[in-house]
Motif scaffolding. Structure first.
Motif, PDB file in Angstrom:
ATOM      1  N   MET A 195       0.836  -1.187   0.000  1.00  0.00           N
ATOM      2  CA  MET A 195       0.000   0.000   0.000  1.00  0.00           C
ATOM      3  C   MET A 195       0.879   1.248   0.000  1.00  0.00           C
ATOM      4  SD  MET A 195      -3.049  -1.151   0.225  1.00  0.00           S
ATOM      5  CE  MET A 195      -3.929  -2.575   0.711  1.00  0.00           C
ATOM      6  N   ALA A 196       0.614   2.132  -0.931  1.00  0.00           N
ATOM      7  CA  ALA A 196       1.376   3.372  -1.038  1.00  0.00           C
ATOM      8  C   ALA A 196       0.912   4.351   0.041  1.00  0.00           C
ATOM      9  CB  ALA A 196       1.198   3.990  -2.408  1.00  0.00           C
ATOM     10  N   THR A 197       1.865   4.980   0.670  1.00  0.00           N
ATOM     11  CA  THR A 197       1.525   6.012   1.645  1.00  0.00           C
ATOM     12  C   THR A 197       1.199   7.295   0.882  1.00  0.00           C
ATOM     13  OG1 THR A 197       3.788   6.807   1.862  1.00  0.00           O
ATOM     14  CG2 THR A 197       3.115   5.001   3.336  1.00  0.00           C
ATOM     15  N   GLU A 198       0.663   8.263   1.610  1.00  0.00           N
ATOM     16  CA  GLU A 198       0.335   9.539   0.993  1.00  0.00           C
ATOM     17  C   GLU A 198       1.581  10.206   0.417  1.00  0.00           C
ATOM     18  OE1 GLU A 198      -1.963  13.292   2.611  1.00  0.00           O
ATOM     19  OE2 GLU A 198      -2.873  11.460   3.399  1.00  0.00           O
ATOM     20  N   LYS A 199       2.685  10.103   1.136  1.00  0.00           N
ATOM     21  CA  LYS A 199       3.940  10.699   0.673  1.00  0.00           C
ATOM     22  C   LYS A 199       4.449   9.987  -0.575  1.00  0.00           C
ATOM     23  CE  LYS A 199       8.561  12.122   2.076  1.00  0.00           C
ATOM     24  NZ  LYS A 199       8.710  12.825   0.843  1.00  0.00           N
ATOM     25  N   GLU A 200       4.371   8.657  -0.590  1.00  0.00           N
ATOM     26  CA  GLU A 200       4.829   7.910  -1.762  1.00  0.00           C
ATOM     27  C   GLU A 200       4.000   8.267  -2.990  1.00  0.00           C
ATOM     28  OE1 GLU A 200       6.610   3.752   0.039  1.00  0.00           O
ATOM     29  OE2 GLU A 200       4.413   4.005  -0.056  1.00  0.00           O
ATOM     30  N   LEU A 201       2.698   8.382  -2.810  1.00  0.00           N
ATOM     31  CA  LEU A 201       1.823   8.759  -3.912  1.00  0.00           C
ATOM     32  C   LEU A 201       2.148  10.172  -4.389  1.00  0.00           C
ATOM     33  CD1 LEU A 201      -0.564   8.089  -5.757  1.00  0.00           C
ATOM     34  CD2 LEU A 201      -2.072   8.975  -3.965  1.00  0.00           C
ATOM     35  N   SER A 202       2.326  11.090  -3.449  1.00  0.00           N
ATOM     36  CA  SER A 202       2.659  12.473  -3.789  1.00  0.00           C
ATOM     37  C   SER A 202       4.002  12.550  -4.517  1.00  0.00           C
ATOM     38  CB  SER A 202       2.692  13.324  -2.521  1.00  0.00           C
ATOM     39  OG  SER A 202       3.071  14.639  -2.820  1.00  0.00           O
ATOM     40  N   MET A 209      -4.226  12.324 -12.731  1.00  0.00           N
ATOM     41  CA  MET A 209      -3.660  12.268 -11.380  1.00  0.00           C
ATOM     42  C   MET A 209      -4.762  12.105 -10.337  1.00  0.00           C
ATOM     43  SD  MET A 209      -0.574  15.027 -11.402  1.00  0.00           S
ATOM     44  CE  MET A 209       0.988  14.635 -12.146  1.00  0.00           C
ATOM     45  N   MET A 210      -5.866  12.812 -10.537  1.00  0.00           N
ATOM     46  CA  MET A 210      -6.983  12.693  -9.601  1.00  0.00           C
ATOM     47  C   MET A 210      -7.555  11.278  -9.621  1.00  0.00           C
ATOM     48  SD  MET A 210      -7.426  15.508  -7.963  1.00  0.00           S
ATOM     49  CE  MET A 210      -9.056  15.252  -7.331  1.00  0.00           C
ATOM     50  N   TYR A 220      -6.814   4.372  -7.115  1.00  0.00           N
ATOM     51  CA  TYR A 220      -5.711   3.430  -6.977  1.00  0.00           C
ATOM     52  C   TYR A 220      -4.660   3.881  -5.969  1.00  0.00           C
ATOM     53  CZ  TYR A 220      -7.809   1.765 -11.271  1.00  0.00           C
ATOM     54  OH  TYR A 220      -8.695   1.312 -12.201  1.00  0.00           O
ATOM     55  N   GLY A 221      -4.984   4.852  -5.152  1.00  0.00           N
ATOM     56  CA  GLY A 221      -4.029   5.346  -4.157  1.00  0.00           C
ATOM     57  C   GLY A 221      -3.627   4.307  -3.138  1.00  0.00           C
ATOM     58  N   ASP A 222      -4.412   3.258  -2.993  1.00  0.00           N
ATOM     59  CA  ASP A 222      -4.111   2.221  -2.009  1.00  0.00           C
ATOM     60  C   ASP A 222      -3.292   1.072  -2.593  1.00  0.00           C
ATOM     61  OD1 ASP A 222      -6.105   1.333  -3.666  1.00  0.00           O
ATOM     62  OD2 ASP A 222      -7.270   0.366  -2.074  1.00  0.00           O
ATOM     63  N   LYS A 223      -2.865   1.177  -3.846  1.00  0.00           N
ATOM     64  CA  LYS A 223      -2.068   0.128  -4.486  1.00  0.00           C
ATOM     65  C   LYS A 223      -0.605   0.240  -4.059  1.00  0.00           C
ATOM     66  CE  LYS A 223      -5.316  -1.667  -7.033  1.00  0.00           C
ATOM     67  NZ  LYS A 223      -5.810  -2.994  -6.851  1.00  0.00           N
ATOM     68  N   PRO A 224       0.155  -0.847  -4.190  1.00  0.00           N
ATOM     69  CA  PRO A 224       1.585  -0.798  -3.864  1.00  0.00           C
ATOM     70  C   PRO A 224       2.313   0.198  -4.775  1.00  0.00           C
ATOM     71  CG  PRO A 224       0.847  -3.069  -4.097  1.00  0.00           C
ATOM     72  CD  PRO A 224      -0.291  -2.196  -4.538  1.00  0.00           C
ATOM     73  N   PRO A 225       3.357   0.845  -4.262  1.00  0.00           N
ATOM     74  CA  PRO A 225       4.075   1.856  -5.056  1.00  0.00           C
ATOM     75  C   PRO A 225       4.613   1.327  -6.387  1.00  0.00           C
ATOM     76  CG  PRO A 225       4.802   1.926  -2.774  1.00  0.00           C
ATOM     77  CD  PRO A 225       3.891   0.742  -2.901  1.00  0.00           C
ATOM     78  N   GLY A 226       4.980   0.065  -6.452  1.00  0.00           N
ATOM     79  CA  GLY A 226       5.505  -0.499  -7.685  1.00  0.00           C
ATOM     80  C   GLY A 226       4.477  -0.590  -8.806  1.00  0.00           C
ATOM     81  N   TYR A 249      -0.743   4.537 -13.770  1.00  0.00           N
ATOM     82  CA  TYR A 249      -0.833   5.929 -14.185  1.00  0.00           C
ATOM     83  C   TYR A 249      -0.742   6.058 -15.705  1.00  0.00           C
ATOM     84  CZ  TYR A 249      -0.262  10.854 -14.701  1.00  0.00           C
ATOM     85  OH  TYR A 249      -0.447  12.158 -15.101  1.00  0.00           O
ATOM     86  N   GLN A 250       0.133   5.309 -16.323  1.00  0.00           N
ATOM     87  CA  GLN A 250       0.262   5.387 -17.777  1.00  0.00           C
ATOM     88  C   GLN A 250      -1.047   4.996 -18.457  1.00  0.00           C
ATOM     89  OE1 GLN A 250       2.745   6.879 -19.343  1.00  0.00           O
ATOM     90  NE2 GLN A 250       3.557   7.230 -17.296  1.00  0.00           N
ATOM     91  N   ARG A 251      -1.700   3.969 -17.953  1.00  0.00           N
ATOM     92  CA  ARG A 251      -2.965   3.529 -18.526  1.00  0.00           C
ATOM     93  C   ARG A 251      -4.042   4.589 -18.317  1.00  0.00           C
ATOM     94  NH1 ARG A 251      -4.541   1.639 -22.550  1.00  0.00           N
ATOM     95  NH2 ARG A 251      -4.413  -0.585 -22.452  1.00  0.00           N
ATOM     96  N   ILE A 252      -4.093   5.174 -17.131  1.00  0.00           N
ATOM     97  CA  ILE A 252      -5.084   6.217 -16.841  1.00  0.00           C
ATOM     98  C   ILE A 252      -4.833   7.435 -17.728  1.00  0.00           C
ATOM     99  CG2 ILE A 252      -5.888   7.852 -15.087  1.00  0.00           C
ATOM    100  CD1 ILE A 252      -5.306   5.603 -13.015  1.00  0.00           C
ATOM    101  N   LEU A 253      -3.571   7.828 -17.886  1.00  0.00           N
ATOM    102  CA  LEU A 253      -3.224   8.976 -18.731  1.00  0.00           C
ATOM    103  C   LEU A 253      -3.645   8.715 -20.180  1.00  0.00           C
ATOM    104  CD1 LEU A 253      -1.876  11.768 -18.887  1.00  0.00           C
ATOM    105  CD2 LEU A 253       0.293  10.588 -19.316  1.00  0.00           C
TER     106      LEU A 253
END
Length: 189
Positions: A1-8, A40-41, A47-53, A59-63
Motif C-alpha cells: 500500500m502506497a503512503t500519501e507521501k509515496e503517492l505524492s 492524477m486525480m 488506486y491510491g491504495d495500491k503498492p508503489p511499484g 498511471y500510464q494507462r489512466i493517462l
C-alpha cells in the motif's frame, strides 16, 4: 500500500513527462494540463491504495484513457456543432457571434436580417429543441450535461448518480436518436 507521501512523490516525479506527452498528443497547453490533472486525480481516488511499484503502469494507462476521452469529446463536439455555420453569421466588423445571439440581436434590431432568414432559423431552433425534449429523460439529462454544459463524463456520472459507462451509453443513444430525427426533418448537423 502506497503512503500519501509515496503517492505524492510519484505524482511529482511524473508530472512534467505526463504534461509533455499529453501536449504532444493534443497540441494545447490547457487541455494537456486538464488531462494530466484528471489522470492524477483518478489515480489518487481509485488506486491510491495500491503498492508503489504498481503506480507507474496504472498511471500510464489512466493517462492514455484520459487522452482518448479528450479526443472522443472533441470528435463528438465537432460532429454535433461543426455544421452550425449556417446559424453563425459574421458581423460588419468581421467578428463572429453565437448562434443564439443571432435571434436575440435580431429582435433588438441590432442586426438587419431578412424576415425569412429569421423565421427559418427560429423554426430550426424550435425543431432541435423539440427533438431534445422528446429524448428519454436520462438521455436528455446526460446529453445536456455533456454537450451543453460541457461537463466531463465523471462529473456527469456524479451528478446523475450513475456510472461513467451509463453516461457514455446515454449520450451515444441521444446523439443517434437526435441525428436520425433531425435528418428526417431535413436538418443536417
Amino acid at each position: 500500500m502506497a503512503t500519501e507521501k509515496e503517492l505524492s512523490d510519484f505524482l511529482k516525479s511524473v508530472e512534467k513527462r505526463a504534461f509533455k506527452r499529453s501536449y504532444y498528443h493534443v497540441r494545447n497547453e490547457e487541455s494537456a494540463l486538464d488531462i494530466v490533472q484528471d489522470s492524477m486525480m483518478k489515480l489518487a481516488q481509485h488506486y491510491g491504495d495500491k503498492p508503489p511499484g504498481e503506480l507507474p503502469m496504472l498511471y500510464q494507462r489512466i493517462l492514455s484513457n484520459c487522452t482518448l476521452d479528450w479526443f472522443r469529446r472533441q470528435k463528438t463536439h465537432r460532429a454535433l456543432f461543426s455544421s452550425m455555420g449556417e446559424f453563425v453569421a459574421t458581423g460588419d466588423d468581421g467578428a463572429e457571434f453565437d448562434a443564439l445571439e443571432a435571434l436575440s440581436f435580431a429582435s433588438n434590431g441590432e442586426h438587419a436580417q431578412s424576415t425569412e432568414d429569421l423565421a427559418r432559423r427560429a423554426q430550426t431552433f424550435h425543431q432541435i429543441e423539440d427533438e431534445v425534449a422528446r429524448l428519454p429523460p436520462r438521455q436528455r439529462e446526460a446529453f445536456l450535461m455533456r454537450y451543453w454544459e460541457e461537463m466531463d463524463v465523471a462529473e456527469t456520472a456524479a451528478a446523475m448518480g450513475c456510472s461513467e459507462g451509463s453516461v457514455k451509453t446515454h449520450c451515444f443513444r441521444a446523439v443517434q436518436t437526435l441525428g436520425k430525427a433531425l435528418k428526417a426533418k431535413g436538418i443536417e448537423l
